[in-house]
Design a protein around this motif. Structure first.
Motif, short mmCIF file in Angstrom:
data_model
loop_
_atom_site.label_atom_id
_atom_site.label_comp_id
_atom_site.label_asym_id
_atom_site.label_seq_id
_atom_site.Cartn_x
_atom_site.Cartn_y
_atom_site.Cartn_z
N ARG A 117 11.70 -4.89 -11.06
CA ARG A 117 12.22 -5.40 -12.33
C ARG A 117 11.68 -4.52 -13.45
NH1 ARG A 117 11.32 -8.74 -16.57
NH2 ARG A 117 12.71 -10.50 -16.87
N PRO A 118 12.55 -4.09 -14.35
CA PRO A 118 12.05 -3.25 -15.43
C PRO A 118 11.07 -4.01 -16.32
CG PRO A 118 14.37 -3.78 -15.76
CD PRO A 118 13.99 -4.32 -14.42
N PHE A 119 10.00 -3.32 -16.69
CA PHE A 119 9.04 -3.91 -17.61
C PHE A 119 9.42 -3.46 -19.01
CE2 PHE A 119 5.19 -4.65 -19.89
CZ PHE A 119 4.58 -5.72 -19.26
N VAL A 120 9.94 -4.38 -19.79
CA VAL A 120 10.47 -4.03 -21.11
C VAL A 120 9.49 -4.51 -22.17
CG1 VAL A 120 12.41 -4.32 -22.69
CG2 VAL A 120 12.81 -4.33 -20.22
N GLN A 121 8.93 -3.55 -22.90
CA GLN A 121 7.91 -3.89 -23.89
C GLN A 121 8.44 -4.88 -24.91
OE1 GLN A 121 4.57 -2.39 -23.67
NE2 GLN A 121 4.43 -4.34 -24.72
N GLU A 122 9.68 -4.67 -25.36
CA GLU A 122 10.25 -5.58 -26.35
C GLU A 122 10.36 -7.01 -25.81
OE1 GLU A 122 11.27 -2.57 -25.83
OE2 GLU A 122 11.57 -1.58 -27.75
N GLU A 123 10.62 -7.08 -24.51
CA GLU A 123 10.74 -8.41 -23.91
C GLU A 123 9.40 -9.14 -23.97
OE1 GLU A 123 11.54 -8.54 -19.68
OE2 GLU A 123 12.73 -10.35 -19.96
N LEU A 124 8.33 -8.40 -23.71
CA LEU A 124 7.02 -9.02 -23.77
C LEU A 124 6.67 -9.42 -25.20
CD1 LEU A 124 4.40 -9.90 -22.49
CD2 LEU A 124 3.58 -7.55 -22.66
N TRP A 125 6.97 -8.54 -26.14
CA TRP A 125 6.73 -8.89 -27.54
C TRP A 125 7.51 -10.15 -27.93
CZ3 TRP A 125 7.81 -3.23 -29.47
CH2 TRP A 125 6.70 -2.43 -29.13
N ALA A 126 8.77 -10.19 -27.47
CA ALA A 126 9.61 -11.35 -27.78
C ALA A 126 9.02 -12.61 -27.17
CB ALA A 126 11.03 -11.13 -27.28
N ALA A 127 8.46 -12.48 -25.99
CA ALA A 127 7.85 -13.64 -25.34
C ALA A 127 6.64 -14.13 -26.14
CB ALA A 127 7.45 -13.30 -23.90
N LYS A 128 5.85 -13.18 -26.65
CA LYS A 128 4.70 -13.56 -27.47
C LYS A 128 5.17 -14.28 -28.74
CE LYS A 128 1.74 -9.51 -26.44
NZ LYS A 128 0.34 -9.93 -26.53
N HIS A 181 2.69 -5.34 -34.79
CA HIS A 181 3.02 -4.78 -36.09
C HIS A 181 4.47 -5.11 -36.44
CE1 HIS A 181 -0.76 -2.70 -36.10
NE2 HIS A 181 -0.49 -2.17 -34.92
N GLU A 182 4.77 -5.04 -37.72
CA GLU A 182 6.09 -5.46 -38.15
C GLU A 182 7.24 -4.74 -37.42
OE1 GLU A 182 6.61 -5.82 -42.35
OE2 GLU A 182 8.77 -5.53 -42.18
N PRO A 183 7.16 -3.42 -37.25
CA PRO A 183 8.26 -2.76 -36.53
C PRO A 183 8.41 -3.28 -35.10
CG PRO A 183 6.83 -1.14 -37.60
CD PRO A 183 6.15 -2.46 -37.72
N GLU A 184 7.29 -3.63 -34.50
CA GLU A 184 7.36 -4.17 -33.14
C GLU A 184 8.02 -5.54 -33.15
OE1 GLU A 184 3.26 -2.05 -31.51
OE2 GLU A 184 3.18 -4.08 -32.31
N ILE A 185 7.67 -6.33 -34.15
CA ILE A 185 8.26 -7.66 -34.27
C ILE A 185 9.77 -7.54 -34.47
CG2 ILE A 185 8.39 -9.71 -35.73
CD1 ILE A 185 5.34 -9.35 -36.19
N ARG A 186 10.17 -6.60 -35.33
CA ARG A 186 11.61 -6.44 -35.56
C ARG A 186 12.34 -5.99 -34.30
NH1 ARG A 186 12.65 -7.41 -40.65
NH2 ARG A 186 11.04 -7.06 -42.22
N ARG A 187 11.72 -5.08 -33.59
CA ARG A 187 12.33 -4.64 -32.33
C ARG A 187 12.41 -5.79 -31.33
NH1 ARG A 187 8.99 0.50 -30.63
NH2 ARG A 187 10.02 0.13 -28.64
N ALA A 188 11.34 -6.59 -31.29
CA ALA A 188 11.32 -7.72 -30.36
C ALA A 188 12.41 -8.74 -30.72
CB ALA A 188 9.95 -8.39 -30.38
N ILE A 189 12.55 -9.00 -32.01
CA ILE A 189 13.57 -9.96 -32.44
C ILE A 189 14.96 -9.42 -32.11
CG2 ILE A 189 14.64 -11.00 -34.48
CD1 ILE A 189 11.76 -11.23 -35.64
N ALA A 190 15.15 -8.14 -32.35
CA ALA A 190 16.45 -7.53 -32.02
C ALA A 190 16.73 -7.64 -30.53
CB ALA A 190 16.48 -6.07 -32.46
N TRP A 191 15.69 -7.37 -29.73
CA TRP A 191 15.86 -7.48 -28.28
C TRP A 191 16.20 -8.91 -27.91
CZ3 TRP A 191 14.32 -10.29 -24.23
CH2 TRP A 191 14.59 -9.77 -22.96
N HIS A 192 15.45 -9.84 -28.47
CA HIS A 192 15.64 -11.25 -28.16
C HIS A 192 17.07 -11.69 -28.50
CE1 HIS A 192 14.72 -15.52 -27.86
NE2 HIS A 192 15.32 -15.68 -29.01
N ASN A 193 17.51 -11.32 -29.69
CA ASN A 193 18.84 -11.74 -30.12
C ASN A 193 19.94 -11.11 -29.26
OD1 ASN A 193 17.67 -13.30 -32.07
ND2 ASN A 193 18.02 -11.85 -33.73
N ALA A 194 19.67 -9.90 -28.79
CA ALA A 194 20.66 -9.22 -27.96
C ALA A 194 20.72 -9.81 -26.55
CB ALA A 194 20.35 -7.73 -27.89
#
Ligand SMILES: [Zn+2]
Length: 133
Positions: free
Chosen positions: A77-88, A112-125
């Motif tokens: 299973r791919p380990f997606v950093q954004e997915e982990l951030w989104a889970a946090k 950090h804010e850019p990570e949060i934004r990427r995580a939110i984008a990943w989550h929403n997608a």
């Protein structure tokens, strides 16, 4: 899928650990003292209380072979950093007091804010819109 963790025992004593476990692979029930346990990397897993374990999923299996099979499944299973951030982030948004700003979210998740934004984008997608169409 969350494990049921509640065992409403109120007898003044700490609950005794002897019990039954379910195999994460085949689902058989077996005595807990025979369980093969370990952690596998899983970017969708944020620990409910201890972020030291974020990105790790606890696996319980009935045999070494089944543990290895589960571990192999997560290895593929791919380990997606954004997915982990989104889970946090999701954890912070679903427990305790509401988080209002990205700054507050950053304080609580250590992101950090850019990570949060990427995580939110990943989550929403990756939202499961269940019953769309
Ligand atoms: Zn099994």
């Amino acid at each position: 899928m969350w494990k049921r963790g509640k065992r409403g025992r109120r007898h003044g004593r700490p609950a005794k650990p002897v019990g039954l476990e379910l195999c994460d692979l085949c689902g058989v029930t077996f005595p807990a003292d025979r369980a093969v346990r370990g952690y596998v990397p899983d970017s969708s897993a944020a620990h409910p209380t201890d972020d030291w374990f974020d990105g790790l999923r606890r696996v319980t299996a009935c045999t070494e072979a089944h543990f290895a099979a589960v571990r192999e499944g997560y290895r593929l299973r791919p380990f997606v950093q954004e997915e982990l951030w989104a889970a946090k982030i999701e954890r912070e948004l679903t427990v305790g007091t509401p988080v209002l700003t990205i700054n507050q979210l950053g304080c609580r998740t250590g992101l950090h804010e850019p990570e949060i934004r990427r995580a939110i984008a990943w989550h929403n997608a990756h939202l499961d819109h269940g019953g769309q169409g």
